[in-house]
Design an enzyme around this catalytic site. Structure first.
Site, PDB file in Angstrom:
ATOM      1  N   CYS A 207     -36.285  89.295  21.037  1.00 15.17           N
ATOM      2  CA  CYS A 207     -35.568  90.238  19.795  1.00 15.17           C
ATOM      3  C   CYS A 207     -34.123  91.814  21.309  1.00 15.17           C
ATOM      4  O   CYS A 207     -34.340  91.417  22.279  1.00 15.17           O
ATOM      5  CB  CYS A 207     -36.187  91.131  19.619  1.00 15.17           C
ATOM      6  SG  CYS A 207     -37.753  92.197  21.031  1.00 15.17           S
TER       7      CYS A 207
ATOM      8  N   CYS B 262     -34.840  94.458  21.374  1.00 19.80           N
ATOM      9  CA  CYS B 262     -35.141  95.808  21.890  1.00 19.80           C
ATOM     10  C   CYS B 262     -36.002  94.839  24.030  1.00 19.80           C
ATOM     11  O   CYS B 262     -35.403  95.766  24.133  1.00 19.80           O
ATOM     12  CB  CYS B 262     -36.627  96.328  21.503  1.00 19.80           C
ATOM     13  SG  CYS B 262     -37.841  95.303  21.541  1.00 19.80           S
TER      14      CYS B 262
END
Length: 137
Positions: A46, A48
């Site tokens: 992802c 993040c």
């Protein structure tokens, strides 16, 4: 499961900085039960993980006074059994990836779940971890 050609560069971002790749359940158990301090990042594909988690843990150990003795990583959606075993050591926290855990003598002493990482800068993650290192390492 994520394709190897996608995952390997993301693993390398950490392993090239000295993190040990825990790709089996046995390696996780051995690493997290060692005496001393162990940092574990459950890596992820992802945004993040790419923007905050991986850069944050790297920044946290560069130039840090105190830091964990052992740096480890495993990859959600790729190292299936290893991540399952790692998450057993993170109870009572629910599964979260990415996430960052600090263990001291086999006990979880500090944990950043995805919601502590998402929306925070790498510098903020590093500062949070460095405070934990000062306390526990």
């Amino acid at each position: 499961m994520y394709p190897e050609d996608v995952v390997m560069p993301m693993k390398a971002q950490l392993t090239q900085k000295g993190f040990i790749d825990l790709d089996t359940s046995e390696k996780v158990t051995e690493a997290l039960n060692k005496p001393g301090t162990t940092l574990l990042i459950i890596n992820s594909v992802c945004g993040c993980a790419a923007g905050s988690a991986r850069p944050g843990v790297i920044l946290s150990i560069e130039g840090a006074g105190k830091k964990p003795e052992f740096l480890t990583t495993t990859f959600a959606g790729f190292d299936i059994e290893a991540v399952k075993t790692a998450r057993e050591h993170l109870v009572p926290f629910p599964p979260s990836s990415p996430s960052i855990a600090l263990f001291k003598d086999g006990e979880l002493v500090h944990f950043l779940e995805r919601h502590h990482i998402e929306g925070h800068s790498a510098e903020m993650i590093a500062e949070n971890l460095q405070q934990a290192y000062e306390e526990f390492c």
